[in-house]
Each structure stands twice: as C-alpha cells, then as structure tokens.
Design a protein around this motif. Sequence first.
Motif, mmCIF file in Angstrom:
data_model
loop_
_atom_site.group_PDB
_atom_site.id
_atom_site.type_symbol
_atom_site.label_atom_id
_atom_site.label_comp_id
_atom_site.label_asym_id
_atom_site.label_seq_id
_atom_site.Cartn_x
_atom_site.Cartn_y
_atom_site.Cartn_z
ATOM 1 N N GLY A 1 0.833 -1.200 0.000
ATOM 2 C CA GLY A 1 0.000 0.000 0.000
ATOM 3 C C GLY A 1 0.864 1.245 0.000
ATOM 4 O O GLY A 1 2.099 1.172 -0.044
ATOM 5 N N MET A 2 0.216 2.418 0.055
ATOM 6 C CA MET A 2 0.965 3.667 0.018
ATOM 7 C C MET A 2 0.122 4.797 0.584
ATOM 8 O O MET A 2 -1.088 4.650 0.802
ATOM 9 C CB MET A 2 1.386 4.012 -1.415
ATOM 10 C CG MET A 2 0.212 4.296 -2.344
ATOM 11 S SD MET A 2 0.702 4.735 -4.022
ATOM 12 C CE MET A 2 1.474 6.330 -3.738
ATOM 13 N N ASN A 3 0.773 5.931 0.822
ATOM 14 C CA ASN A 3 0.090 7.147 1.247
ATOM 15 C C ASN A 3 0.761 8.340 0.598
ATOM 16 O O ASN A 3 1.984 8.378 0.466
ATOM 17 C CB ASN A 3 0.127 7.288 2.771
ATOM 18 C CG ASN A 3 -0.689 8.481 3.254
ATOM 19 O OD1 ASN A 3 -1.572 8.967 2.553
ATOM 20 N ND2 ASN A 3 -0.405 8.954 4.449
ATOM 21 N N ASN B 1 -4.026 0.860 -2.422
ATOM 22 C CA ASN B 1 -4.599 0.387 -1.158
ATOM 23 C C ASN B 1 -5.896 -0.399 -1.323
ATOM 24 O O ASN B 1 -6.160 -1.329 -0.556
ATOM 25 C CB ASN B 1 -4.849 1.575 -0.227
ATOM 26 C CG ASN B 1 -3.570 2.255 0.194
ATOM 27 O OD1 ASN B 1 -2.483 1.724 0.003
ATOM 28 N ND2 ASN B 1 -3.683 3.449 0.745
ATOM 29 N N VAL B 2 -6.687 -0.025 -2.312
ATOM 30 C CA VAL B 2 -8.014 -0.640 -2.468
ATOM 31 C C VAL B 2 -8.022 -1.684 -3.575
ATOM 32 O O VAL B 2 -8.280 -2.870 -3.335
ATOM 33 C CB VAL B 2 -9.092 0.437 -2.749
ATOM 34 C CG1 VAL B 2 -10.469 -0.210 -2.823
ATOM 35 C CG2 VAL B 2 -9.071 1.505 -1.676
ATOM 36 N N THR B 3 -7.740 -1.241 -4.797
ATOM 37 C CA THR B 3 -7.834 -2.154 -5.939
ATOM 38 C C THR B 3 -6.893 -3.337 -5.782
ATOM 39 O O THR B 3 -7.270 -4.491 -6.038
ATOM 40 C CB THR B 3 -7.536 -1.416 -7.251
ATOM 41 O OG1 THR B 3 -8.418 -0.299 -7.375
ATOM 42 C CG2 THR B 3 -7.717 -2.343 -8.449
ATOM 43 N N GLN B 4 -5.655 -3.072 -5.352
ATOM 44 C CA GLN B 4 -4.698 -4.170 -5.213
ATOM 45 C C GLN B 4 -5.083 -5.118 -4.085
ATOM 46 O O GLN B 4 -4.858 -6.333 -4.186
ATOM 47 C CB GLN B 4 -3.291 -3.606 -5.031
ATOM 48 C CG GLN B 4 -2.786 -2.893 -6.280
ATOM 49 C CD GLN B 4 -1.386 -2.318 -6.131
ATOM 50 O OE1 GLN B 4 -0.596 -2.798 -5.322
ATOM 51 N NE2 GLN B 4 -1.076 -1.295 -6.913
ATOM 52 N N LEU C 1 -6.164 -8.189 5.581
ATOM 53 C CA LEU C 1 -5.874 -6.964 4.864
ATOM 54 C C LEU C 1 -5.321 -5.912 5.825
ATOM 55 O O LEU C 1 -5.475 -6.022 7.034
ATOM 56 C CB LEU C 1 -7.140 -6.435 4.183
ATOM 57 C CG LEU C 1 -7.851 -7.412 3.232
ATOM 58 C CD1 LEU C 1 -9.069 -6.742 2.604
ATOM 59 C CD2 LEU C 1 -6.907 -7.925 2.158
ATOM 60 N N MET C 2 -4.703 -4.885 5.250
ATOM 61 C CA MET C 2 -4.100 -3.820 6.055
ATOM 62 C C MET C 2 -4.974 -2.585 5.996
ATOM 63 O O MET C 2 -5.092 -1.942 4.949
ATOM 64 C CB MET C 2 -2.695 -3.497 5.541
ATOM 65 C CG MET C 2 -1.937 -2.535 6.430
ATOM 66 S SD MET C 2 -1.661 -3.250 8.071
ATOM 67 C CE MET C 2 -0.588 -2.012 8.790
#
Length: 261
Positions: free
Chosen positions: A97-99, A119-122, A145-146
């Motif tokens: 994920g990322m921000n 974060n969502v699609t993957q 999930l994270m």
Amino acid sequence: MSLDNPLSFFDVSGKVALITGASGAFGAVAARCLSGAGAKVVLAAGNADAMADVAATCKGDTHQINARPDSEDACAALVEEAVATFGRIDILIVASGMNKVAKIGDMEPATFEGVMDANVTQSWLMARAASARMQAQGDGGKIVLMSSARGLLGHPAGYTAYCASKAAVDGITKALGCELGPMGITVNAIAPTVFRSPLTAWMFEDTDQAQTVRNGFLTRVPKGRLGEPEDLAGPLLFLSSKASDFYTGHILYADGGYTAG
C-alpha cells in the motif's frame, strides 16, 4: 485441538502464507511472526534488496518474488508461484500500500487515484486471486488486509486519499467476510494507529518537533505511547490461525485505545 491445549489454536506450522508488501514495516512483521511460528512464507515486494533483508530475518522455508500486486495478471501470478513453490496457499497477508499527503486543493487527481489503486484495488485483486485458489483447495483459508485507524477517523493534514482508501478496505473486509465465510475463508483487517517504522521513526526521536507532535498525538491514546511492530504480531497470528475461525469481516484496531475515546 482442545481447551486443554489452548496454544494449539494458534498453530500455523506448515501453513503457506503469501505476504505482499513484504519489504515494508507491516510486511516484515508478518514475515518474521509467521515464519517464526512455523509457517512457510512467500514474500512479494517491488524492492528486492529490502525484501532480501526481511527474508534474512525469517526462519524455515522462505521464497521471494520480486513483484508488486499491481494488476490482475500480477496478482494471479503471485498466487500461482506460491502454489508452485509450496503446493498450496493457506494465508494471504496484504501488507502492500501507500500514502500521499496533500490538501485537497494541492492533490492531483492522479495522486488520489494512485493511492486508491495501491490500497483498495490491489487489496481486492489479491483477495480475488487468493480466495479462488483457497476455494479450489476446499479447506478454507485466512485473508488479512491492512487497514488503519484512518479508515474510521478523519485527519486534518491532507489525508483525504488515505482515509478514503482505508475506509474502502474496511468495506471490502466486511463484504468479503460475508461472501467467503460459507467457504470457510475468513477475511479480516488489522487497523493500527501510528507505529514505529522507517516512515515514522522521526516521531520517536528526542527532538522538540518530535516531542511536540508525539505529545499532541498521545493525548488521544489511552495506553500513553505509540505503537511498536511487536504490537501487530499478536493480532496477526490470531487472524492467521484457527483461533479466529469464528471471526470474519472484522476490523481489529491495534491502536492503544485511540479509536475508543
């Protein structure tokens, strides 16, 4: 298993766990925790050098894949390689994920879309690929999930993309928990608040800036401290083992009470 031997509920020895984002802070916790508990771990990450460092801390059988879950084909390939290596997949940990932080007027739509994709699609694509294999195996599985406390709470410092993405992860967790539960596949999420990582290390330093930020944050944390990587290990092992067989669609807040107050 029996209540006379309660630790057997947490036994993951011999299980096969696929961990995406394995070079990151949460991915490293998952790799060390599950391998230390006897699972065979498949590590996937785009940063091969950092992933190798994580692999060096693992015990037992470990396999590395230098790839990100950034497309349908990539996610399917990760599951296929895990199965080709160890014969099956029992546990999926999506730690990738990322921000990107920016006020709404300063954030480009492409940046917002990038955070949502990562974060969502993957997360959805990995859960889709892994759950298909778990259903074919016919004996259930565990998907973790994270998420984040920011999936529940807003933030004034330009977190629109991140908060929206983690709220969506929570929605995926709940929906898939309902959808896959009849197949014996549990889907849960871990939602931490700030915990020690390379990105947050500065908040733990003994500087005036760090102390000011930390003290302001800690007024909302009943436990009176920021999180450590070890604080995520217990929830992770619980959600990856038979101990959580009756828990699905659940968001487990590892936040020192931050979201309770």
